[in-house]
Design a protein around this motif. Structure first.
Motif, short mmCIF file in Angstrom:
data_model
loop_
_atom_site.label_atom_id
_atom_site.label_comp_id
_atom_site.label_asym_id
_atom_site.label_seq_id
_atom_site.Cartn_x
_atom_site.Cartn_y
_atom_site.Cartn_z
N ILE A 38 0.84 -1.20 0.00
CA ILE A 38 0.00 0.00 0.00
C ILE A 38 0.88 1.25 0.00
CG2 ILE A 38 -1.67 1.35 1.34
CD1 ILE A 38 -2.97 -1.06 0.08
N ALA A 39 1.94 1.24 0.81
CA ALA A 39 2.84 2.40 0.86
C ALA A 39 3.49 2.64 -0.49
CB ALA A 39 3.91 2.18 1.93
N GLU A 40 3.87 1.59 -1.17
CA GLU A 40 4.50 1.73 -2.49
C GLU A 40 3.48 2.16 -3.54
OE1 GLU A 40 7.84 -1.71 -1.49
OE2 GLU A 40 6.08 -2.21 -2.70
N ALA A 41 2.27 1.64 -3.44
CA ALA A 41 1.24 2.00 -4.42
C ALA A 41 0.81 3.45 -4.29
CB ALA A 41 0.02 1.09 -4.24
N THR A 42 0.83 3.98 -3.07
CA THR A 42 0.36 5.34 -2.86
C THR A 42 1.45 6.38 -3.11
OG1 THR A 42 0.69 5.05 -0.46
CG2 THR A 42 -1.52 4.70 -1.34
N LYS A 43 2.50 5.97 -3.78
CA LYS A 43 3.42 6.93 -4.39
C LYS A 43 2.81 7.47 -5.69
CE LYS A 43 6.88 6.49 -1.46
NZ LYS A 43 7.30 7.61 -0.58
N ALA A 44 1.68 6.91 -6.08
CA ALA A 44 0.97 7.37 -7.28
C ALA A 44 0.58 8.84 -7.10
CB ALA A 44 -0.28 6.52 -7.51
N PRO A 45 0.41 9.56 -8.20
CA PRO A 45 0.02 10.97 -8.09
C PRO A 45 -1.46 11.12 -7.77
CG PRO A 45 0.14 10.33 -10.40
CD PRO A 45 0.64 9.15 -9.60
N SER A 46 -1.80 12.27 -7.20
CA SER A 46 -3.20 12.63 -6.96
C SER A 46 -3.36 14.13 -7.09
CB SER A 46 -3.67 12.16 -5.58
OG SER A 46 -2.92 12.79 -4.55
N SER A 47 -4.55 14.57 -7.32
CA SER A 47 -4.82 16.00 -7.50
C SER A 47 -4.38 16.77 -6.26
CB SER A 47 -6.31 16.22 -7.74
OG SER A 47 -6.76 15.48 -8.85
N VAL A 48 -3.52 17.76 -6.45
CA VAL A 48 -2.91 18.58 -5.40
C VAL A 48 -2.48 17.74 -4.19
CG1 VAL A 48 -3.92 20.78 -6.08
CG2 VAL A 48 -5.20 19.33 -4.53
N ASN A 49 -2.10 16.51 -4.44
CA ASN A 49 -1.55 15.58 -3.44
C ASN A 49 -2.49 15.34 -2.26
OD1 ASN A 49 0.49 13.82 -2.53
ND2 ASN A 49 1.36 15.38 -1.18
N LEU A 50 -3.80 15.35 -2.51
CA LEU A 50 -4.74 15.12 -1.41
C LEU A 50 -4.96 13.65 -1.10
CD1 LEU A 50 -7.44 17.92 -1.56
CD2 LEU A 50 -5.28 17.82 -0.32
N GLN A 51 -4.46 12.75 -1.95
CA GLN A 51 -4.42 11.32 -1.64
C GLN A 51 -5.77 10.79 -1.13
OE1 GLN A 51 -0.81 10.72 0.93
NE2 GLN A 51 -0.48 12.89 0.48
N PRO A 52 -6.82 10.87 -1.96
CA PRO A 52 -8.15 10.52 -1.49
C PRO A 52 -8.43 9.02 -1.38
CG PRO A 52 -8.26 11.04 -3.81
CD PRO A 52 -6.83 11.31 -3.37
N TRP A 53 -7.46 8.21 -1.78
CA TRP A 53 -7.67 6.75 -1.74
C TRP A 53 -7.73 6.22 -0.31
CZ3 TRP A 53 -3.62 8.49 -5.21
CH2 TRP A 53 -2.45 8.88 -4.54
N ARG A 54 -8.63 5.29 -0.09
CA ARG A 54 -8.74 4.60 1.20
C ARG A 54 -8.89 3.11 0.92
NH1 ARG A 54 -7.24 9.00 1.86
NH2 ARG A 54 -8.18 10.69 3.08
N PHE A 55 -8.28 2.27 1.75
CA PHE A 55 -8.24 0.82 1.50
C PHE A 55 -8.84 0.05 2.67
CE2 PHE A 55 -4.69 2.99 -0.49
CZ PHE A 55 -4.72 2.52 -1.80
N VAL A 56 -9.66 -0.93 2.33
CA VAL A 56 -10.14 -1.89 3.31
C VAL A 56 -9.69 -3.26 2.83
CG1 VAL A 56 -12.15 -2.96 4.40
CG2 VAL A 56 -12.15 -0.49 3.93
N ILE A 57 -8.88 -3.94 3.65
CA ILE A 57 -8.37 -5.25 3.29
C ILE A 57 -9.27 -6.32 3.88
CG2 ILE A 57 -6.34 -6.76 3.25
CD1 ILE A 57 -5.84 -4.00 2.00
N ALA A 58 -10.05 -6.95 3.03
CA ALA A 58 -10.96 -8.01 3.48
C ALA A 58 -10.22 -9.33 3.36
CB ALA A 58 -12.22 -8.01 2.64
N GLU A 59 -9.75 -9.87 4.50
CA GLU A 59 -8.97 -11.10 4.49
C GLU A 59 -9.58 -12.21 5.35
OE1 GLU A 59 -5.08 -10.26 5.99
OE2 GLU A 59 -5.81 -9.55 7.94
#
Length: 212
Positions: A38-59
């Motif tokens: 997740i840390a590596e994936a969220t090096k992805a760009p986002s609009s004005v770096n607001l990083q709106p992605w949220r993850f729920v890991i269903a395991e």
């Protein structure tokens, strides 16, 4: 944290990726490695770096059982994967603007005056968006992180399958998060592939590209 990346071959990671339907159901990815990805994936760009992605890991079996009737065309992935990664976009992501930009200042990545100008411009601008405009922004940004996560997973030796066929109006309730604030973007199944995978066809670039 020691990186668990086992493959740095760009061509293999990118062009060898396949959407996997069935996984080794006995293989479980550790929480530590999941967070690393997740840390590596969220090096992805986002609009004005607001990083709106949220993850729920269903395991867990319990949560996967709740998901199963909501992803009826993708139950094999749900049953056999190490986890189902639910990706949501945060409609209130602008509330973290100060925290993000303060951190940039503390780390010496941004001058104070730039932080002040950015924060004073971004927050009211984002608050002015309609619900649809905000939804579009957070879905686009979260999709960038999702694509990067699929490639990162492959670098770690895993396979994924992006799933868009699910009951979008029920998925947040199933995992106990605020469905008014968090809009579902997609679900990624992840694990060790079981069985043979197949390459799918793509349009020729000439068919989908115009030069003006």
């Amino acid at each position: 944290m020691t990186s668990k990346i086992i493959n740095n071959d760009f061509s293999d990671i990118t062009f060898g990726r396949r959407s996997v339907r069935a996984y080794d159901e006995n293989y479980k990815i550790s929480k530590e490695e999941m967070l690393e990805m997740i840390a590596e994936a969220t090096k992805a760009p986002s609009s004005v770096n607001l990083q709106p992605w949220r993850f729920v890991i269903a395991e867990s079996d319990e949560v996967k059982a709740k998901l199963k009737p909501l992803i009826r065309f993708n139950t094999v992935q749900n049953d056999t994967s190490s986890a189902m990664i639910l990706i949501f976009g945060d409609m209130h992501c602008y509330e973290y603007t100060e925290e993000i930009f303060d951190s940039a200042v503390e780390q010496g990545k941004m001058p104070v005056e730039v932080r002040d100008a950015q924060v004073s411009a971004i927050v009211p601008y984002y608050k002015s968006f309609t619900e649809k405009e905000m939804s579009d922004i957070v879905k686009i940004d979260s999709s960038l992180a999702a694509m990067q996560l699929m490639l990162v997973a492959r670098a770690h030796g895993y396979d994924t399958n992006p799933i868009g066929g699910f009951e979008a109006d029920q998925i947040a309730d199933a995992v106990g998060i605020d469905k008014e604030r968090y809009v579902p973007v997609m679900i990624l199944s992840i694990g060790k592939a079981a069985g043979e995978t197949f390459e799918s066809v793509r349009f020729a670039p000439e068919k989908i590209t115009e030069f003006k």
